[in-house]
Scaffold this motif. Structure first.
Motif, PDB file in Angstrom:
ATOM      1  N   TRP A  51     -13.598 -35.713 -30.939  1.00 47.33           N
ATOM      2  CA  TRP A  51     -13.411 -36.775 -31.934  1.00 47.33           C
ATOM      3  C   TRP A  51     -12.401 -37.825 -31.231  1.00 47.33           C
ATOM      4  O   TRP A  51     -12.456 -38.845 -31.562  1.00 47.33           O
ATOM      5  CB  TRP A  51     -12.677 -36.374 -33.158  1.00 47.33           C
ATOM      6  CG  TRP A  51     -11.464 -35.974 -32.984  1.00 47.33           C
ATOM      7  CD1 TRP A  51     -10.742 -34.556 -33.020  1.00 47.33           C
ATOM      8  CD2 TRP A  51     -10.059 -36.807 -33.098  1.00 47.33           C
ATOM      9  NE1 TRP A  51      -9.474 -34.535 -32.840  1.00 47.33           N
ATOM     10  CE2 TRP A  51      -9.004 -35.692 -32.898  1.00 47.33           C
ATOM     11  CE3 TRP A  51      -9.865 -38.149 -32.969  1.00 47.33           C
ATOM     12  CZ2 TRP A  51      -7.632 -36.145 -32.803  1.00 47.33           C
ATOM     13  CZ3 TRP A  51      -8.434 -38.358 -33.008  1.00 47.33           C
ATOM     14  CH2 TRP A  51      -7.444 -37.537 -32.970  1.00 47.33           C
ATOM     15  N   ILE A  52     -11.670 -37.296 -30.123  1.00 46.88           N
ATOM     16  CA  ILE A  52     -10.847 -38.193 -29.447  1.00 46.88           C
ATOM     17  C   ILE A  52     -11.729 -38.907 -28.133  1.00 46.88           C
ATOM     18  O   ILE A  52     -11.842 -38.155 -27.163  1.00 46.88           O
ATOM     19  CB  ILE A  52      -9.628 -37.579 -29.010  1.00 46.88           C
ATOM     20  CG1 ILE A  52      -8.828 -36.792 -29.783  1.00 46.88           C
ATOM     21  CG2 ILE A  52      -8.905 -38.752 -27.899  1.00 46.88           C
ATOM     22  CD1 ILE A  52      -7.731 -35.854 -29.267  1.00 46.88           C
ATOM     23  N   ASN A  53     -12.119 -40.223 -28.611  1.00 49.47           N
ATOM     24  CA  ASN A  53     -12.732 -40.898 -27.672  1.00 49.47           C
ATOM     25  C   ASN A  53     -12.269 -42.293 -27.467  1.00 49.47           C
ATOM     26  O   ASN A  53     -12.682 -43.281 -28.333  1.00 49.47           O
ATOM     27  CB  ASN A  53     -14.368 -40.777 -27.893  1.00 49.47           C
ATOM     28  CG  ASN A  53     -15.219 -41.608 -27.056  1.00 49.47           C
ATOM     29  OD1 ASN A  53     -14.708 -42.083 -25.989  1.00 49.47           O
ATOM     30  ND2 ASN A  53     -16.672 -41.768 -27.500  1.00 49.47           N
ATOM     31  N   ALA A  54     -11.325 -42.637 -26.824  1.00 49.66           N
ATOM     32  CA  ALA A  54     -10.515 -43.775 -26.763  1.00 49.66           C
ATOM     33  C   ALA A  54     -11.416 -44.992 -26.498  1.00 49.66           C
ATOM     34  O   ALA A  54     -11.036 -46.068 -26.922  1.00 49.66           O
ATOM     35  CB  ALA A  54      -9.277 -43.619 -25.963  1.00 49.66           C
ATOM     36  N   GLN A  62      -7.072 -46.895 -31.353  1.00 49.72           N
ATOM     37  CA  GLN A  62      -7.413 -46.829 -29.601  1.00 49.72           C
ATOM     38  C   GLN A  62      -6.158 -46.480 -28.796  1.00 49.72           C
ATOM     39  O   GLN A  62      -6.280 -45.332 -28.320  1.00 49.72           O
ATOM     40  CB  GLN A  62      -8.212 -47.906 -29.148  1.00 49.72           C
ATOM     41  CG  GLN A  62      -8.774 -47.714 -27.663  1.00 49.72           C
ATOM     42  CD  GLN A  62      -7.722 -47.911 -26.370  1.00 49.72           C
ATOM     43  OE1 GLN A  62      -6.791 -48.482 -26.736  1.00 49.72           O
ATOM     44  NE2 GLN A  62      -7.936 -47.135 -25.369  1.00 49.72           N
ATOM     45  N   GLN A  63      -5.188 -47.151 -29.214  1.00 53.70           N
ATOM     46  CA  GLN A  63      -3.852 -46.983 -28.697  1.00 53.70           C
ATOM     47  C   GLN A  63      -3.476 -45.354 -29.051  1.00 53.70           C
ATOM     48  O   GLN A  63      -2.715 -44.700 -28.220  1.00 53.70           O
ATOM     49  CB  GLN A  63      -2.913 -48.055 -29.126  1.00 53.70           C
ATOM     50  CG  GLN A  63      -3.263 -49.475 -28.373  1.00 53.70           C
ATOM     51  CD  GLN A  63      -2.467 -50.394 -29.164  1.00 53.70           C
ATOM     52  OE1 GLN A  63      -1.585 -50.421 -30.176  1.00 53.70           O
ATOM     53  NE2 GLN A  63      -2.427 -51.357 -28.670  1.00 53.70           N
ATOM     54  N   PHE A  64      -3.541 -45.072 -30.430  1.00 55.92           N
ATOM     55  CA  PHE A  64      -3.238 -43.896 -30.885  1.00 55.92           C
ATOM     56  C   PHE A  64      -4.169 -42.468 -29.904  1.00 55.92           C
ATOM     57  O   PHE A  64      -3.487 -41.663 -29.507  1.00 55.92           O
ATOM     58  CB  PHE A  64      -3.389 -43.617 -32.346  1.00 55.92           C
ATOM     59  CG  PHE A  64      -3.180 -42.188 -32.776  1.00 55.92           C
ATOM     60  CD1 PHE A  64      -1.823 -41.643 -32.814  1.00 55.92           C
ATOM     61  CD2 PHE A  64      -4.118 -41.343 -33.145  1.00 55.92           C
ATOM     62  CE1 PHE A  64      -1.545 -40.270 -33.278  1.00 55.92           C
ATOM     63  CE2 PHE A  64      -3.952 -40.254 -33.431  1.00 55.92           C
ATOM     64  CZ  PHE A  64      -2.669 -39.591 -33.604  1.00 55.92           C
ATOM     65  N   ALA A  65      -5.480 -43.142 -30.048  1.00 54.35           N
ATOM     66  CA  ALA A  65      -6.093 -41.879 -29.360  1.00 54.35           C
ATOM     67  C   ALA A  65      -6.012 -41.723 -27.886  1.00 54.35           C
ATOM     68  O   ALA A  65      -5.773 -40.585 -27.355  1.00 54.35           O
ATOM     69  CB  ALA A  65      -7.685 -42.206 -29.702  1.00 54.35           C
ATOM     70  N   GLN A  66      -5.566 -42.918 -27.224  1.00 60.00           N
ATOM     71  CA  GLN A  66      -5.202 -42.927 -25.797  1.00 60.00           C
ATOM     72  C   GLN A  66      -3.727 -42.148 -25.585  1.00 60.00           C
ATOM     73  O   GLN A  66      -3.965 -41.370 -24.657  1.00 60.00           O
ATOM     74  CB  GLN A  66      -5.214 -44.375 -25.339  1.00 60.00           C
ATOM     75  CG  GLN A  66      -4.920 -44.360 -23.759  1.00 60.00           C
ATOM     76  CD  GLN A  66      -6.104 -43.485 -23.024  1.00 60.00           C
ATOM     77  OE1 GLN A  66      -7.146 -44.007 -23.280  1.00 60.00           O
ATOM     78  NE2 GLN A  66      -5.418 -42.487 -22.173  1.00 60.00           N
ATOM     79  N   SER A  67      -3.091 -42.384 -26.346  1.00 64.21           N
ATOM     80  CA  SER A  67      -1.594 -41.495 -26.428  1.00 64.21           C
ATOM     81  C   SER A  67      -1.744 -40.093 -26.510  1.00 64.21           C
ATOM     82  O   SER A  67      -1.108 -39.113 -25.937  1.00 64.21           O
ATOM     83  CB  SER A  67      -0.645 -42.073 -27.413  1.00 64.21           C
ATOM     84  OG  SER A  67      -0.703 -41.812 -28.817  1.00 64.21           O
ATOM     85  N   VAL A  68      -2.681 -39.713 -27.477  1.00 63.04           N
ATOM     86  CA  VAL A  68      -3.029 -38.124 -27.493  1.00 63.04           C
ATOM     87  C   VAL A  68      -3.678 -37.772 -26.405  1.00 63.04           C
ATOM     88  O   VAL A  68      -3.396 -36.662 -26.037  1.00 63.04           O
ATOM     89  CB  VAL A  68      -3.892 -38.028 -28.797  1.00 63.04           C
ATOM     90  CG1 VAL A  68      -4.701 -36.623 -28.940  1.00 63.04           C
ATOM     91  CG2 VAL A  68      -3.300 -38.408 -29.975  1.00 63.04           C
ATOM     92  N   ILE A  69      -4.639 -38.206 -25.889  1.00 63.51           N
ATOM     93  CA  ILE A  69      -5.283 -38.004 -24.573  1.00 63.51           C
ATOM     94  C   ILE A  69      -4.108 -37.711 -23.393  1.00 63.51           C
ATOM     95  O   ILE A  69      -4.060 -36.791 -22.620  1.00 63.51           O
ATOM     96  CB  ILE A  69      -6.451 -38.896 -24.202  1.00 63.51           C
ATOM     97  CG1 ILE A  69      -7.513 -38.840 -25.049  1.00 63.51           C
ATOM     98  CG2 ILE A  69      -6.846 -38.609 -22.633  1.00 63.51           C
ATOM     99  CD1 ILE A  69      -8.612 -39.932 -24.841  1.00 63.51           C
ATOM    100  N   ASP A  70      -3.246 -38.822 -23.257  1.00 65.49           N
ATOM    101  CA  ASP A  70      -2.147 -38.579 -22.237  1.00 65.49           C
ATOM    102  C   ASP A  70      -1.410 -37.580 -22.856  1.00 65.49           C
ATOM    103  O   ASP A  70      -0.955 -36.682 -21.662  1.00 65.49           O
ATOM    104  CB  ASP A  70      -1.453 -40.055 -22.251  1.00 65.49           C
ATOM    105  CG  ASP A  70      -2.270 -41.173 -21.928  1.00 65.49           C
ATOM    106  OD1 ASP A  70      -3.367 -41.129 -21.289  1.00 65.49           O
ATOM    107  OD2 ASP A  70      -1.921 -42.327 -22.209  1.00 65.49           O
ATOM    108  N   ASP A  71      -0.830 -37.489 -23.838  1.00 64.11           N
ATOM    109  CA  ASP A  71       0.027 -36.137 -24.025  1.00 64.11           C
ATOM    110  C   ASP A  71      -0.925 -34.739 -23.645  1.00 64.11           C
ATOM    111  O   ASP A  71      -0.254 -33.856 -23.271  1.00 64.11           O
ATOM    112  CB  ASP A  71       0.251 -36.119 -25.546  1.00 64.11           C
ATOM    113  CG  ASP A  71       1.432 -36.930 -25.924  1.00 64.11           C
ATOM    114  OD1 ASP A  71       1.853 -37.536 -24.755  1.00 64.11           O
ATOM    115  OD2 ASP A  71       1.715 -37.187 -26.949  1.00 64.11           O
TER     116      ASP A  71
END
Length: 75
Positions: A51-54, A62-71
Protein backbone atom coordinates in the motif's frame (compact mmCIF):
# COMPACT_ATOMS: atom_id res chain seq x y z
CA UNK A 1 17.37 -14.28 29.16
CA UNK A 2 17.79 -14.92 32.88
CA UNK A 3 15.88 -13.95 36.01
CA UNK A 4 17.98 -10.80 36.49
CA UNK A 5 16.92 -9.33 33.15
CA UNK A 6 14.39 -6.55 33.32
CA UNK A 7 12.89 -4.48 30.54
CA UNK A 8 10.95 -1.27 30.30
CA UNK A 9 9.08 -2.56 27.28
CA UNK A 10 8.42 -6.00 25.82
CA UNK A 11 7.14 -6.04 22.24
CA UNK A 12 5.69 -9.11 20.58
CA UNK A 13 6.05 -9.00 16.81
CA UNK A 14 8.83 -7.49 14.69
CA UNK A 15 6.68 -6.15 11.89
CA UNK A 16 6.80 -2.51 10.86
CA UNK A 17 5.02 -1.33 14.00
CA UNK A 18 6.85 -3.54 16.48
CA UNK A 19 10.26 -2.91 14.93
CA UNK A 20 9.64 0.84 14.79
CA UNK A 21 8.42 0.97 18.37
CA UNK A 22 11.41 -1.08 19.54
CA UNK A 23 13.88 1.08 17.62
CA UNK A 24 12.58 4.46 18.77
CA UNK A 25 12.05 3.26 22.35
CA UNK A 26 15.63 1.99 22.51
CA UNK A 27 16.86 5.28 21.03
CA UNK A 28 15.00 7.03 23.88
CA UNK A 29 16.89 4.96 26.44
CA UNK A 30 14.33 2.27 27.19
CA UNK A 31 15.43 -1.33 27.76
CA UNK A 32 13.49 -3.18 25.07
CA UNK A 33 12.89 -6.86 24.41
CA UNK A 34 11.55 -7.57 20.91
CA UNK A 35 10.11 -11.05 20.41
CA UNK A 36 9.39 -12.46 16.95
CA UNK A 37 8.11 -15.92 16.07
CA UNK A 38 9.90 -16.06 12.73
CA UNK A 39 11.82 -13.42 10.76
CA UNK A 40 11.21 -9.66 11.04
CA UNK A 41 8.41 -8.48 8.75
CA UNK A 42 7.54 -12.06 7.78
CA UNK A 43 3.89 -11.73 8.79
CA UNK A 44 1.34 -9.08 7.93
CA UNK A 45 3.92 -6.32 7.39
CA UNK A 46 5.83 -8.34 4.84
CA UNK A 47 2.72 -9.44 2.99
CA UNK A 48 0.81 -6.14 2.97
CA UNK A 49 3.55 -3.55 2.52
CA UNK A 50 2.41 -2.77 -1.04
CA UNK A 51 0.00 0.00 0.00
CA UNK A 52 2.95 2.30 0.43
CA UNK A 53 3.49 3.69 -3.05
CA UNK A 54 4.62 7.27 -2.67
CA UNK A 55 4.89 7.89 -6.40
CA UNK A 56 1.17 7.24 -6.96
CA UNK A 57 0.03 9.66 -4.26
CA UNK A 58 -0.02 13.43 -3.97
CA UNK A 59 0.01 16.18 -1.35
CA UNK A 60 0.27 15.45 2.37
CA UNK A 61 -0.53 11.76 1.87
CA UNK A 62 2.45 11.42 -0.47
CA UNK A 63 4.71 13.15 2.06
CA UNK A 64 3.49 10.82 4.81
CA UNK A 65 3.98 7.72 2.64
CA UNK A 66 7.48 8.87 1.72
CA UNK A 67 8.37 9.40 5.39
CA UNK A 68 7.18 5.86 6.16
CA UNK A 69 9.36 4.48 3.35
CA UNK A 70 12.33 6.49 4.62
CA UNK A 71 11.81 5.23 8.20
CA UNK A 72 11.52 1.65 6.97
CA UNK A 73 14.78 1.93 5.02
CA UNK A 74 16.46 3.42 8.10
CA UNK A 75 15.46 0.44 10.23
Amino acid sequence: MNQDDSYDLIIVGAGIHGASLAYYSAQAGQRVLLIEESRPASGASGHAFGWINASALSGPVQQFAQSVIDDYRHL
